[in-house]
Design a protein around this motif. Structure first.
Motif, PDB file in Angstrom:
ATOM      1  N   THR A   7     -51.651  10.966  -1.311  1.00  0.00           N
ATOM      2  CA  THR A   7     -51.844  11.327  -2.723  1.00  0.00           C
ATOM      3  C   THR A   7     -51.762  10.102  -3.615  1.00  0.00           C
ATOM      4  OG1 THR A   7     -50.951  13.559  -2.399  1.00  0.00           O
ATOM      5  CG2 THR A   7     -50.928  12.690  -4.646  1.00  0.00           C
ATOM      6  N   VAL A   8     -50.769   9.253  -3.366  1.00  0.00           N
ATOM      7  CA  VAL A   8     -50.605   8.043  -4.179  1.00  0.00           C
ATOM      8  C   VAL A   8     -51.804   7.119  -4.028  1.00  0.00           C
ATOM      9  CG1 VAL A   8     -49.218   5.977  -4.538  1.00  0.00           C
ATOM     10  CG2 VAL A   8     -48.082   8.163  -4.159  1.00  0.00           C
ATOM     11  N   PHE A   9     -52.321   6.992  -2.803  1.00  0.00           N
ATOM     12  CA  PHE A   9     -53.504   6.152  -2.602  1.00  0.00           C
ATOM     13  C   PHE A   9     -54.711   6.702  -3.363  1.00  0.00           C
ATOM     14  CE2 PHE A   9     -51.487   4.312   1.336  1.00  0.00           C
ATOM     15  CZ  PHE A   9     -51.490   3.008   0.865  1.00  0.00           C
ATOM     16  N   GLU A  10     -54.842   8.026  -3.416  1.00  0.00           N
ATOM     17  CA  GLU A  10     -55.919   8.616  -4.210  1.00  0.00           C
ATOM     18  C   GLU A  10     -55.781   8.238  -5.681  1.00  0.00           C
ATOM     19  OE1 GLU A  10     -56.079  12.809  -3.790  1.00  0.00           O
ATOM     20  OE2 GLU A  10     -56.767  12.792  -1.709  1.00  0.00           O
ATOM     21  N   LEU A  11     -54.574   8.353  -6.198  1.00  0.00           N
ATOM     22  CA  LEU A  11     -54.327   8.057  -7.608  1.00  0.00           C
ATOM     23  C   LEU A  11     -54.534   6.570  -7.909  1.00  0.00           C
ATOM     24  CD1 LEU A  11     -51.121  10.240  -8.020  1.00  0.00           C
ATOM     25  CD2 LEU A  11     -53.403  10.758  -8.899  1.00  0.00           C
ATOM     26  N   LEU A  12     -54.118   5.723  -6.984  1.00  0.00           N
ATOM     27  CA  LEU A  12     -54.327   4.286  -7.165  1.00  0.00           C
ATOM     28  C   LEU A  12     -55.814   3.951  -7.154  1.00  0.00           C
ATOM     29  CD1 LEU A  12     -51.494   2.911  -4.848  1.00  0.00           C
ATOM     30  CD2 LEU A  12     -51.602   2.680  -7.341  1.00  0.00           C
ATOM     31  N   SER A  13     -56.557   4.602  -6.268  1.00  0.00           N
ATOM     32  CA  SER A  13     -58.011   4.377  -6.225  1.00  0.00           C
ATOM     33  C   SER A  13     -58.635   4.750  -7.563  1.00  0.00           C
ATOM     34  CB  SER A  13     -58.641   5.209  -5.098  1.00  0.00           C
ATOM     35  OG  SER A  13     -58.196   4.787  -3.828  1.00  0.00           O
ATOM     36  N   GLU A  14     -58.237   5.893  -8.097  1.00  0.00           N
ATOM     37  CA  GLU A  14     -58.769   6.335  -9.384  1.00  0.00           C
ATOM     38  C   GLU A  14     -58.332   5.399 -10.510  1.00  0.00           C
ATOM     39  OE1 GLU A  14     -58.102  10.562 -10.060  1.00  0.00           O
ATOM     40  OE2 GLU A  14     -58.148  10.891  -7.899  1.00  0.00           O
ATOM     41  N   ALA A  15     -57.108   4.887 -10.427  1.00  0.00           N
ATOM     42  CA  ALA A  15     -56.628   3.952 -11.443  1.00  0.00           C
ATOM     43  C   ALA A  15     -57.430   2.653 -11.433  1.00  0.00           C
ATOM     44  CB  ALA A  15     -55.144   3.651 -11.217  1.00  0.00           C
ATOM     45  N   LEU A  16     -58.004   2.328 -10.276  1.00  0.00           N
ATOM     46  CA  LEU A  16     -58.844   1.137 -10.158  1.00  0.00           C
ATOM     47  C   LEU A  16     -60.302   1.430 -10.501  1.00  0.00           C
ATOM     48  CD1 LEU A  16     -57.384  -0.241  -6.805  1.00  0.00           C
ATOM     49  CD2 LEU A  16     -57.232  -1.370  -9.037  1.00  0.00           C
ATOM     50  N   GLY A  17     -60.591   2.682 -10.875  1.00  0.00           N
ATOM     51  CA  GLY A  17     -61.958   3.056 -11.215  1.00  0.00           C
ATOM     52  C   GLY A  17     -62.821   3.313  -9.999  1.00  0.00           C
ATOM     53  N   LEU A  18     -62.193   3.654  -8.888  1.00  0.00           N
ATOM     54  CA  LEU A  18     -62.903   3.875  -7.634  1.00  0.00           C
ATOM     55  C   LEU A  18     -62.867   5.346  -7.240  1.00  0.00           C
ATOM     56  CD1 LEU A  18     -61.270   0.865  -5.764  1.00  0.00           C
ATOM     57  CD2 LEU A  18     -63.551   0.886  -6.805  1.00  0.00           C
ATOM     58  N   GLU A  19     -63.597   5.693  -6.187  1.00  0.00           N
ATOM     59  CA  GLU A  19     -63.548   7.043  -5.667  1.00  0.00           C
ATOM     60  C   GLU A  19     -62.164   7.311  -5.067  1.00  0.00           C
ATOM     61  OE1 GLU A  19     -65.860   9.475  -5.890  1.00  0.00           O
ATOM     62  OE2 GLU A  19     -66.914   8.060  -7.209  1.00  0.00           O
ATOM     63  N   PRO A  20     -61.683   8.570  -5.118  1.00  0.00           N
ATOM     64  CA  PRO A  20     -60.331   8.873  -4.639  1.00  0.00           C
ATOM     65  C   PRO A  20     -60.042   8.428  -3.208  1.00  0.00           C
ATOM     66  CG  PRO A  20     -61.209  10.721  -5.873  1.00  0.00           C
ATOM     67  CD  PRO A  20     -62.338   9.750  -5.714  1.00  0.00           C
ATOM     68  N   ASP A  21     -61.039   8.460  -2.323  1.00  0.00           N
ATOM     69  CA  ASP A  21     -60.805   8.121  -0.918  1.00  0.00           C
ATOM     70  C   ASP A  21     -61.005   6.639  -0.608  1.00  0.00           C
ATOM     71  OD1 ASP A  21     -60.161  10.710  -0.240  1.00  0.00           O
ATOM     72  OD2 ASP A  21     -62.203  11.238   0.371  1.00  0.00           O
ATOM     73  N   HIS A  22     -61.238   5.826  -1.628  1.00  0.00           N
ATOM     74  CA  HIS A  22     -61.603   4.425  -1.387  1.00  0.00           C
ATOM     75  C   HIS A  22     -60.536   3.676  -0.576  1.00  0.00           C
ATOM     76  CE1 HIS A  22     -63.824   0.693  -2.267  1.00  0.00           C
ATOM     77  NE2 HIS A  22     -62.626   0.129  -2.281  1.00  0.00           N
ATOM     78  N   LEU A  23     -59.288   3.699  -1.026  1.00  0.00           N
ATOM     79  CA  LEU A  23     -58.232   2.957  -0.331  1.00  0.00           C
ATOM     80  C   LEU A  23     -57.940   3.562   1.039  1.00  0.00           C
ATOM     81  CD1 LEU A  23     -55.816   2.248  -3.312  1.00  0.00           C
ATOM     82  CD2 LEU A  23     -57.318   0.614  -2.140  1.00  0.00           C
ATOM     83  N   LYS A  24     -58.022   4.885   1.122  1.00  0.00           N
ATOM     84  CA  LYS A  24     -57.829   5.536   2.418  1.00  0.00           C
ATOM     85  C   LYS A  24     -58.909   5.098   3.391  1.00  0.00           C
ATOM     86  CE  LYS A  24     -57.982  10.058   4.684  1.00  0.00           C
ATOM     87  NZ  LYS A  24     -58.220  11.504   4.481  1.00  0.00           N
ATOM     88  N   ASP A  25     -60.158   5.062   2.944  1.00  0.00           N
ATOM     89  CA  ASP A  25     -61.267   4.674   3.810  1.00  0.00           C
ATOM     90  C   ASP A  25     -61.183   3.209   4.228  1.00  0.00           C
ATOM     91  OD1 ASP A  25     -62.237   7.226   3.622  1.00  0.00           O
ATOM     92  OD2 ASP A  25     -63.760   6.764   2.098  1.00  0.00           O
ATOM     93  N   MET A  26     -60.470   2.399   3.437  1.00  0.00           N
ATOM     94  CA  MET A  26     -60.251   1.000   3.801  1.00  0.00           C
ATOM     95  C   MET A  26     -59.207   0.849   4.896  1.00  0.00           C
ATOM     96  SD  MET A  26     -60.129  -1.061   0.169  1.00  0.00           S
ATOM     97  CE  MET A  26     -59.445  -2.468   1.039  1.00  0.00           C
TER      98      MET A  26
END
Length: 298
Positions: free
Chosen positions: A201-220
């Motif tokens: 959940t936190v990674f989703e929120l961080l991705s959105e805070a960076l202006g990215l798609e919610p799954d961006h950091l997870k997919d990395m």
């Protein structure tokens, strides 16, 4: 008559001191810092002493602050999956906290307080159980599924910290249940699963805070691994001479910290050490070095 100065005496004493032998003798006892406390030592071993010059220059650069204007942000996750407006507000609060602090406290995060309390109790039970049972887990073999020892950098650090730790990886390859200590096995599994869900959940929120798609950091692959550490700080007869945890930054993508009601954690903000006051049921989110590097390269 031959007179030896105090400086010469100290130099001779230093030359005879065998630090490596003291480190090895302590480590081979497999009793940890808790063993010293149980033995009733009144003087801490030399390997744990943080000399004043080192202590002041390296470990406590910056003054300590109790200024209410310097208070780690507290973010309420209530309603995060139900209301788009509330989620946007939380994302904005996370963005602001990460930019200004690199830390924030989370409340209403979805992990039951009973699980958090039992995890703290479980770690305490492990460290306070009989030596003969606990020593079976004491090792510096990093291939072991579950490790218990004193300071992972025991032989590299300039001074050891007054702390024992049990740690293990639960993702991507968790230990078998029977490999975990029986005294805290069930709660370690429950806590690890709950923290993994929160981490996603936190990674989703961080991705959105960076202006990215919610799954961006997870997919990395940022959420592929999970490492659980249970620190224990026994009573110390000379607390002014040592530390439980030295100044450091975390190399992980993200660190989620559960501290007991006693607290003791401080974070460096604007060159001041700010005490993180424990809030019952809360968790601390620490932006690790790798996450900051990822953000900069975005």
């Amino acid at each position: 008559m031959e007179v030896t100065s105090s400086v010469e005496f100290q130099a001779e004493r230093e030359s005879k001191y065998d630090r490596m032998s003291e480190l090895k003798a302590f480590d081979e006892s497999k009793a940890g810092v808790k063993g010293l406390a149980d033995a009733g030592v009144t003087k801490i071993p030399r390997i744990f002493i943080h000399h004043h010059q080192q202590y002041n220059d390296d470990d406590l650069s910056g003054s300590s602050s109790s200024d209410p204007n310097f208070s780690i942000p507290v973010i309420d996750f209530e309603g995060i999956g139900k209301d788009a407006g509330q989620r946007a507000k939380i994302v904005e609060e996370i963005r602001d906290a990460c930019e200004k602090w690199g830390f924030f406290l989370v409340v209403n995060h979805g992990i039951k307080s009973t699980v958090l309390d039992e995890m703290i109790d479980g770690v305490r039970r492990f460290h306070e159980q009989d030596y003969e049972i606990k020593k079976e887990f004491y090792t510096r073999d990093e291939t072991k599924s579950v490790t218990y020892n004193t300071n992972f950098d025991f032989y590299q650090a300039r001074a050891a910290n007054w702390r024992d730790t049990i740690y293990f990886a639960t993702a991507p390859s968790p230990p078998k249940p029977e490999e975990l200590p029986q005294v805290c096995r069930d709660v370690m599994i429950d806590y690890s699963n709950a923290v993994m869900r929160l981490g996603l959940t936190v990674f989703e929120l961080l991705s959105e805070a960076l202006g990215l798609e919610p799954d961006h950091l997870k997919d990395m692959g940022c959420a592929d691994g999970l490492y659980v550490l249970g620190h224990y700080y026994p009573p110390c007869p000379e607390p002014d001479l040592t530390l439980g945890l030295s100044k450091h930054t975390d190399s992980a993508f993200l660190t989620i910290v559960l501290q007991d009601h006693i607290g003791g954690l401080q974070v460096l903000h604007q060159n001041q050490w700010v005490t993180v006051t424990p809030i019952p049921g809360s968790l601390i989110v620490n932006m690790g070095d790798m996450m900051q590097a990822t953000s900069l390269q975005r």
